[in-house]
Design a protein around this motif. Structure first.
Motif, PDB file in Angstrom:
ATOM      1  N   ARG B 151       0.989  -1.364   0.183  1.00  0.00           N
ATOM      2  CA  ARG B 151       0.445   0.518  -0.088  1.00  0.00           C
ATOM      3  C   ARG B 151       0.797   1.424   0.100  1.00  0.00           C
ATOM      4  O   ARG B 151       0.657   2.622  -0.718  1.00  0.00           O
ATOM      5  N   ASP B 203      -5.061   2.683  -2.752  1.00  0.00           N
ATOM      6  CA  ASP B 203      -4.724   2.498  -0.743  1.00  0.00           C
ATOM      7  C   ASP B 203      -5.910   1.604  -0.419  1.00  0.00           C
ATOM      8  O   ASP B 203      -5.694   0.829   0.320  1.00  0.00           O
ATOM      9  N   LEU B 206      -6.287  -1.871  -2.180  1.00  0.00           N
ATOM     10  CA  LEU B 206      -4.852  -2.693  -1.260  1.00  0.00           C
ATOM     11  C   LEU B 206      -5.389  -2.780  -0.304  1.00  0.00           C
ATOM     12  O   LEU B 206      -5.554  -3.950   0.571  1.00  0.00           O
ATOM     13  N   GLY B 207      -6.085  -2.168   0.794  1.00  0.00           N
ATOM     14  CA  GLY B 207      -6.136  -1.762   2.034  1.00  0.00           C
ATOM     15  C   GLY B 207      -7.445  -2.605   2.789  1.00  0.00           C
ATOM     16  O   GLY B 207      -7.394  -3.724   3.283  1.00  0.00           O
ATOM     17  N   GLU B 210      -5.563  -6.614   2.467  1.00  0.00           N
ATOM     18  CA  GLU B 210      -4.739  -6.510   3.658  1.00  0.00           C
ATOM     19  C   GLU B 210      -5.664  -6.746   4.296  1.00  0.00           C
ATOM     20  O   GLU B 210      -6.072  -7.960   5.692  1.00  0.00           O
TER      21      GLU B 210
END
Lengths: 255, 509
Positions: B151, B203, B206-207, B210
């Motif tokens: 990220r 972000d 990808l967050g 994650e």
């Protein structure tokens, strides 16, 4: 089980040194199938090192170890380890696997799957609720986790169980119950068990053969009964003195 | 506000290119970082060297890192042959991938070396091979931390990718750089807004991945990756166009260059060519871009080629200089110097009229006396150039202070009093508009700066191409160019380079 004339484990002149430091000097030893051996000693006496050389988590610097007649250094380490159950103080359940997946990991590595019934059976063997199969390790207590650890070690139907301070991190009540359970499983499944512990009381109560280690050497090799009768030399007797004194003090307190 | 919206709607191609470049750089950086992280997690020395190298790369400004790949790839042509691209996508990809390396590598190494030793002992104890241990235990447990690194890398890469414009890769930097030069703030804002929005979206996705790894929700992992993949594939599809004979027109990073590039482009389009622009190229790379075929045509200035490319020190009469440049280009790389456009864009020292009056400065000779108490302003490269050394030497100039500005802000600095004298450009419309006094150069220390049209070697024989551009030779005098430049640079009733080029074209015909 295996041929009783071939020792389950045979140590021939086995030693381990780290540079100048000698962890294990030169151990020669045979362990017959079906025995429950306790390896007792103070921290740094070399008992864990000796145990881990059996499944090659540590490679010996000298000598040879034979498992059921076969030189372990000739086997692939991963293969060798799948043949032996391994239980240790850190427990080491995989946090991203369910309890069932943790128990089934050994067979999975051999490309076979444990049936739900077999998982249930293994959970019952270590006195856990079969409904736990789908839980995650973080949801369990320390004692429950080590029971899973034992079930995982037994999943591949090994002939031998290697235990490195298996109950070291557990509370006394859990520790006692689990010790009894392991003793029972040892008998029931006709295992050969080697348990490393620094607790002489635990060794005396569970094992039928006690090896005492001091500074990398085996200084006593005898039965619990003979140890209590005063055999085994100074180091062994110093270790026996602790639980004996505790037992006496407790007896004096009893009204 | 309307200008901002209009600018945003024109960002389709830069946005798609930006997405593809950033995604490719992230993928390459990660593909390199992960195996390296595994190796580093098993060897302290490898970890020290790998993390040290990645940190070192981070300390190099992104702009410099991008520019450094040009000479590097040029040198590598001796190994890979002349078809190796030295500008555009490849160097941008490599530089940004290097930039993406550190956060992924550091997080992966940290995660792998900090895994619970009990879990690793268990993995060995149950009989996992090294590969099984990596696949079944280490990778899934490190995944959330690696995603966190990814990220960070994504946000950095998307931000730094705007700088790819300077080495000829279309990106969201195009509107930003073009807008900065022409003081078109709507354009700057649109570019910044689009790149920030893209970074936030990346972000966020990808967050989500994650979070999915951390909470072991496969659906979240899948959803995040799928949405990211759709965005990248969409960008890929939108940038595919037919492979017509595409001409790439280069320009440096100021208004006159943008306008001339559009003027050239319009003529070539009329001649049936498909046209692309590589705008905002640095002076140091643009000539190499032409000789290596990364761009097909651009306008450079006689004195620049004379000093930078030919490494000549003396300043001959202009006609002789132009002839020698034509000869040198032909001999050296086969580049065709088609001719001079008719105006000069020389360095010219300029002062505010009233200030010059007070100090009684009319020439560079006069300036030498007052210089020790004055501040001189120049564009970012001026004080490194041989012309500056030549002038300093000829007139013995010593200033109290030297200040660097982008070309646009230099004039503001002069009118605002931050600088007392600036190294301006003779074709700049603001000289007349700001009523500046241009100091004479009685010793002839400043070389001639005729605008020259340069054509890449592979087009030099293309008659249709050359004929389309010939009418530009000798067709633009300095007043006309100044007026066109001023139309782009001024604050009110501002024209775009394209409109200015249109106007220029009308003056020529």
């Amino acid at each position: 089980m295996a041929d009783p004339h071939i020792p389950f484990l045979h140590f021939d002149n086995v030693g381990k040194r780290y540079g100048e430091t000698i962890a294990v000097k030169s151990v020669a030893l045979s362990i017959t199938p079906g025995s429950f051996v306790a390896l007792v000693g103070a921290s740094g006496s070399g008992k864990s090192t000796l145990l881990k050389m059996v499944n090659r988590l540590i490679e010996p610097s000298q000598g040879q170890i034979a498992l059921e007649g076969m030189d372990v250094s000739a086997m692939a380490p991963a293969r060798l380890r799948r043949r032996l159950g391994y239980v240790f103080q850190g427990i080491g359940l995989f946090p991203h696997f369910t309890i069932a997946e943790n128990i089934g990991i050994g067979p999975r590595l051999e490309k076979s799957r444990l049936s739900a019934a077999r998982i249930e059976e293994l959970l019952e063997l270590v006195a856990l609720d079969p409904a736990m199969a789908s839980r995650m390790p973080a949801e369990l207590s320390g004692g429950q986790r080590q029971r899973v650890g034992v079930a995982r070690a037994l999943a591949g139907e090994p002939h031998g169980l290697l235990m490195d301070e298996p109950f070291g991190a557990l509370d006394p009540v859990t520790r006692d119950a689990l010790g009894e359970k392991v003793r029972e499983l040892h008998r029931q499944l006709k295992l050969t068990t080697i348990m490393v512990t620094h607790d002489m009381a635990e060794a005396l109560l569970l094992a039928d053969r006690v090896l005492v280690m001091d500074q990398g050497q085996i200084v006593a090799d005898t039965t619990p009964r003979q140890l209590l009768a005063g055999d085994g030399g100074d180091v062994a007797q110093a270790l026996v003195a602790v639980p004996r004194a505790q037992a006496r003090a407790l007896a004096d307190l009893t009204p | 506000m309307n200008a901002f919206i209009t600018a945003l709607t024109r960002l389709g191609d830069p946005l798609a290119q930006h997405v593809l470049l950033s995604a490719a750089a992230l993928a390459l950086g990660t593909a390199f970082a992960l195996p390296l992280a595994v190796w580093a997690s098993r060897s302290r020395n490898v970890a020290r060297i790998a993390l040290g190298f990645a940190s070192l790369v981070q300390t190099v400004p992104a702009l410099a890192l991008l520019a450094l790949f040009f000479p590097l790839l040029l040198a590598l042509r001796s190994v890979f042959g002349p078809s190796l691209p030295t500008l555009g996508f490849l160097p941008a990809l490599l530089a940004l991938a290097l930039y993406a390396l550190l956060p992924v590598l550091r997080n992966a190494v940290t995660a792998l070396t900090n895994l619970d030793p009990g879990i690793l002992e268990a993995a060995d104890g149950v009989g996992m091979t090294a590969w099984q241990k990596l696949r079944l235990v280490e990778a899934p447990l490190a995944a959330p931390f690696i995603m966190a690194g990814l990220r960070t890398a994504a946000v950095w890469t998307i931000g730094a990718a705007t700088l790819a414009t300077t080495i000829g890769q279309t990106s969201l930097g195009d509107p930003i750089f073009a807008g900065l030069q022409t003081q078109n703030w709507a354009l700057v804002l649109a570019g910044c807004f689009a790149s920030a929005a893209l970074a936030l979206i990346a972000d966020g996705l990808l967050g989500l991945v994650e979070w999915g790894f951390r909470k072991r929700r496969r659906l979240a992992v899948f959803l995040g990756l799928a949405l990211a993949a759709i965005g990248i594939i969409g960008a890929g599809i939108s940038t595919r166009d037919g492979s017509r004979d595409v001409v790439v027109i280069g320009s440096k990073n100021f208004s006159e260059q943008f306008t001339l590039a559009r003027l050239i482009g319009q003529r070539l389009e009329n001649a049936g060519y498909a046209v692309q622009y590589r705008e905002g190229l640095g002076s140091a790379v643009i000539h190499g871009a032409l000789t290596s075929g990364a761009i097909d045509v651009y306008v450079d200035y006689a004195g620049t080629i004379w000093a930078n490319e030919m490494q000549r020190g003396e300043t001959p009469p202009r006609a002789q200089m132009i002839d020698e440049i034509r000869q040198w280009e032909a001999d050296n790389s086969g580049t065709l110097m088609l001719g001079a456009l008719g105006f000069e864009n020389a360095y010219a020292f300029a002062m505010k009229e009233d200030r010059a009056e007070v100090l009684r400065v009319a020439s560079l000779t006069d300036l030498a006396a007052s210089a020790p108490s004055l501040a001189v302003g120049g564009d970012v490269e001026f004080f490194e150039r041989p012309e500056w050394r030549a002038v300093q030497k000829a007139y013995g100039l010593r200033f109290a202070d030297q200040r660097k500005y982008t070309a646009t802000f230099m004039y503001d600095a002069l009118t605002g009093g931050e600088a007392d004298v600036i190294a301006a450009f003779s074709s700049d419309g603001r000289i007349a508009a700001d009523r500046l006094r241009v100091l004479t150069d009685p010793k002839g220390a400043l070389p001639a700066y005729d605008a020259l049209l340069l054509i890449t070697p592979s087009r030099a024989e293309d008659a249709r191409f050359v004929d389309a551009l010939k009418p530009l030779i000798g067709a633009i005098d300095v007043e006309t160019m100044r007026e066109a430049n001023y139309a782009v640079d001024r604050e009110v009733d501002k024209k775009s380079p394209r409109e200015a080029a249109q106007w220029l074209a009308e003056q020529i015909d």
